[in-house]
Design an enzyme around this catalytic site. Structure first.
Site, PDB file in Angstrom:
ATOM      1  N   ASN A 166      -4.949  -5.607  59.990  1.00  0.00           N
ATOM      2  CA  ASN A 166      -4.298  -5.021  59.338  1.00  0.00           C
ATOM      3  C   ASN A 166      -4.576  -3.344  59.164  1.00  0.00           C
ATOM      4  OD1 ASN A 166      -3.452  -4.817  56.583  1.00  0.00           O
ATOM      5  ND2 ASN A 166      -2.764  -6.431  57.012  1.00  0.00           N
ATOM      6  N   ASN A 168       0.528  -3.320  57.057  1.00  0.00           N
ATOM      7  CA  ASN A 168       0.543  -3.393  55.736  1.00  0.00           C
ATOM      8  C   ASN A 168       1.553  -2.690  55.273  1.00  0.00           C
ATOM      9  OD1 ASN A 168       0.399  -3.944  53.113  1.00  0.00           O
ATOM     10  ND2 ASN A 168      -1.862  -3.922  53.110  1.00  0.00           N
ATOM     11  N   CYS A 197       1.165  -3.468  49.843  1.00  0.00           N
ATOM     12  CA  CYS A 197      -0.518  -3.294  49.717  1.00  0.00           C
ATOM     13  C   CYS A 197       0.061  -2.658  48.015  1.00  0.00           C
ATOM     14  CB  CYS A 197      -1.434  -2.453  49.325  1.00  0.00           C
ATOM     15  SG  CYS A 197      -3.079  -2.821  48.920  1.00  0.00           S
ATOM     16  N   GLY A 200      -2.364 -16.441  44.548  1.00  0.00           N
ATOM     17  CA  GLY A 200      -3.654 -17.885  44.015  1.00  0.00           C
ATOM     18  C   GLY A 200      -2.371 -19.141  44.167  1.00  0.00           C
ATOM     19  N   GLY A 240      -0.553 -18.983  48.095  1.00  0.00           N
ATOM     20  CA  GLY A 240      -0.763 -19.323  47.186  1.00  0.00           C
ATOM     21  C   GLY A 240      -1.842 -20.880  48.321  1.00  0.00           C
ATOM     22  N   GLY A 263      -5.657 -17.262  51.513  1.00  0.00           N
ATOM     23  CA  GLY A 263      -6.063 -16.298  51.807  1.00  0.00           C
ATOM     24  C   GLY A 263      -6.927 -16.224  50.821  1.00  0.00           C
TER      25      GLY A 263
HETATM   26  C1  LIG Z   1      -8.912  -9.548  47.416  1.00  0.00           C
HETATM   27  C2  LIG Z   1      -7.769  -9.354  48.317  1.00  0.00           C
HETATM   28  C3  LIG Z   1      -7.630  -8.590  48.924  1.00  0.00           C
HETATM   29  C4  LIG Z   1      -6.164  -7.798  50.106  1.00  0.00           C
HETATM   30  N1  LIG Z   1      -6.204  -7.038  50.558  1.00  0.00           N
HETATM   31  C5  LIG Z   1      -4.957  -7.373  51.015  1.00  0.00           C
HETATM   32  C6  LIG Z   1      -5.045  -6.364  52.363  1.00  0.00           C
HETATM   33  O1  LIG Z   1      -6.248  -5.323  52.726  1.00  0.00           O
HETATM   34  N2  LIG Z   1      -4.275  -5.975  53.438  1.00  0.00           N
HETATM   35  C7  LIG Z   1      -2.881  -6.799  53.058  1.00  0.00           C
HETATM   36  O2  LIG Z   1      -1.935  -6.881  53.849  1.00  0.00           O
HETATM   37  N3  LIG Z   1      -3.162  -7.753  52.045  1.00  0.00           N
HETATM   38  C8  LIG Z   1      -4.178  -7.846  51.157  1.00  0.00           C
HETATM   39  N4  LIG Z   1      -4.370  -8.814  50.385  1.00  0.00           N
HETATM   40  C9  LIG Z   1      -3.180  -9.733  50.373  1.00  0.00           C
HETATM   41  C10 LIG Z   1      -3.095 -11.290  50.647  1.00  0.00           C
HETATM   42  O3  LIG Z   1      -4.234 -11.438  52.252  1.00  0.00           O
HETATM   43  C11 LIG Z   1      -2.032 -12.169  50.622  1.00  0.00           C
HETATM   44  O4  LIG Z   1      -1.273 -11.672  51.510  1.00  0.00           O
HETATM   45  C12 LIG Z   1      -2.149 -12.146  49.018  1.00  0.00           C
HETATM   46  O5  LIG Z   1      -3.074 -13.046  48.054  1.00  0.00           O
HETATM   47  C13 LIG Z   1      -1.534 -13.631  49.296  1.00  0.00           C
HETATM   48  O6  LIG Z   1      -1.884 -14.746  49.712  1.00  0.00           O
HETATM   49  P1  LIG Z   1      -2.999 -16.324  48.499  1.00  0.00           P
HETATM   50  O7  LIG Z   1      -2.849 -16.865  47.348  1.00  0.00           O
HETATM   51  O8  LIG Z   1      -2.729 -17.121  49.870  1.00  0.00           O
HETATM   52  O9  LIG Z   1      -4.384 -15.152  48.126  1.00  0.00           O
HETATM   53  C14 LIG Z   1      -5.738  -9.439  49.689  1.00  0.00           C
HETATM   54  C15 LIG Z   1      -5.540  -9.558  48.506  1.00  0.00           C
HETATM   55  C16 LIG Z   1      -6.627 -10.486  47.970  1.00  0.00           C
HETATM   56  C17 LIG Z   1      -6.534 -11.619  46.749  1.00  0.00           C
END
Ligand SMILES: Cc1cc2nc3c(=O)[nH]c(=O)nc-3n(C[C@H](O)[C@H](O)[C@H](O)COP(=O)(O)O)c2cc1C
Length: 309
Positions: free
Chosen positions: A105, A133, A136, A223, A250, A271
């Site tokens: 990424n 990405n 962000c 989440g 989520g 995630g």
């Molecule tokens: C602590 C944390 C760090 C993250 N860092 C990145 C990142 O470096 N690059 C990216 O594209 N997404 C990043 N994300 C986003 C996740 O990859 C994901 O798209 C997002 O959390 C939604 O999925 P989830 O609800 O399953 O967590 C991050 C999410 C969290 C919670």
């Protein structure tokens, strides 16, 4: 019954990106994969997406950077990472011995940053693809600012496309008024697949000291609470473009993942769920296999988009 869960995520790319199954880890929630290899057999996963990587190492944002709310997680890590050179030197050689493909990424503050990152990663053994990405919400320049607008999203994608032969996945932000226009723009600019969604912008305030809780004031919300938002965006996007769509947001269980697949996703990313259950991604995979056996589904392709009207 023998099940076929394999999926090709970059059918137009000369290298292709063939996954043994559709379950991936989401960037930033699974480190470099190495951190979890002691906990379970990560080689069983479909693919690993590593932490967002920039040209130079980054310290990230001021603390606190993570806060749990009643409905989900807020993070403002600010892309803390070791930088692409260290990644190539220290992590890629480990990945090169793995069966599971690793996708890097990448994030930058300018179009040029992204192109240079892609150039650096070209031909590196152990790197099977790039996830761009442009979503962000936690950095001052670049990030979601690129992904919210179809023109800038396309510019970044085209620059990465020109700089690498590797499969290019573009990770999209939900913080835009027209996700389909952004997706159409990035696919026309050469994206092999799209991942969605990144976090939603959010915040929390500490009422006792009358200050935002996060050092960065706002952060990315993730989440289970964001799943319905992510699912509707995946549904909409899968009906609008013909590149593979990777669903994220989520997912904590196999049934969550199957909803995304039935909405039209070819693969899913787990995630935040990993923070409460480090083997959440493997549990999701095993649950999908059990569902397929129970329902007599032999191939994943039978259910991709099965929930569409
Ligand atoms: C602590 C944390 C760090 C993250 N860092 C990145 C990142 O470096 N690059 C990216 O594209 N997404 C990043 N994300 C986003 C996740 O990859 C994901 O798209 C997002 O959390 C939604 O999925 P989830 O609800 O399953 O967590 C991050 C999410 C969290 C919670």
């Amino acid at each position: 019954m023998s099940l076929d869960l394999s999926i090709q995520l970059a059918p137009r790319n000369k290298h292709g990106l063939l996954l043994a199954n559709p379950v991936m880890t989401a960037s930033g929630t699974f480190g470099y994969g190495t951190e979890y290899s002691q906990l379970f057999d990560i080689q069983k996963l479909g693919a690993i997406v590593c932490k967002g990587t920039t040209l130079e190492a980054r310290e990230g944002n001021a603390q606190p950077r993570l806060v749990e709310t009643a409905s989900g997680l807020l993070n403002a890590i600010g892309l803390q990472n070791i930088g692409v050179k260290a990644l190539i030197k220290e992590k890629a050689p480990v990945w090169a011995d793995w069966r599971v493909p690793v996708i890097v990424n990448i994030a930058g503050e300018s179009v040029d940053d992204y192109a240079q990152l892609a150039k650096e990663l070209e031909g590196v053994s152990g790197v099977s693809g790039i996830e761009v990405n442009i979503s962000c919400p936690n950095i001052k320049a670049g990030g979601a600012a690129f992904g919210a607008n179809p023109d800038t999203a396309a510019k970044v994608t085209a620059a990465v496309r020109a700089a690498t032969t590797l499969p290019v996945l573009v990770k999209l932000t939900p913080n835009t008024d027209d996700i389909v226009r952004v997706v159409t723009a990035v696919t026309e600019a050469g994206a092999d697949a799209v991942s969605l969604i990144n976090t939603l912008k959010g915040m929390a305030i500490d009422i006792n000291n009358r200050r935002p809780v996060l050092g960065n004031i706002t952060g990315g919300f993730s989440g289970p609470a964001i799943k319905p938002v992510a699912l509707s965006m995946v549904y909409e996007v899968a009906g609008a473009v013909d590149v593979p769509v990777i669903g994220c947001g989520g997912i904590t269980s196999a049934s969550d993942a199957i909803e995304f697949i039935m909405a039209g996703a070819s693969a899913v990313q787990v995630g935040s769920a990993t923070f409460t259950n480090p083997r959440a991604s493997l549990d999701v995979l095993e649950g999908i296999e059990q569902f397929m056996e129970k329902e007599g589904i032999k191939s994943l392709s039978e259910i991709i988009g099965a929930g569409r009207k």
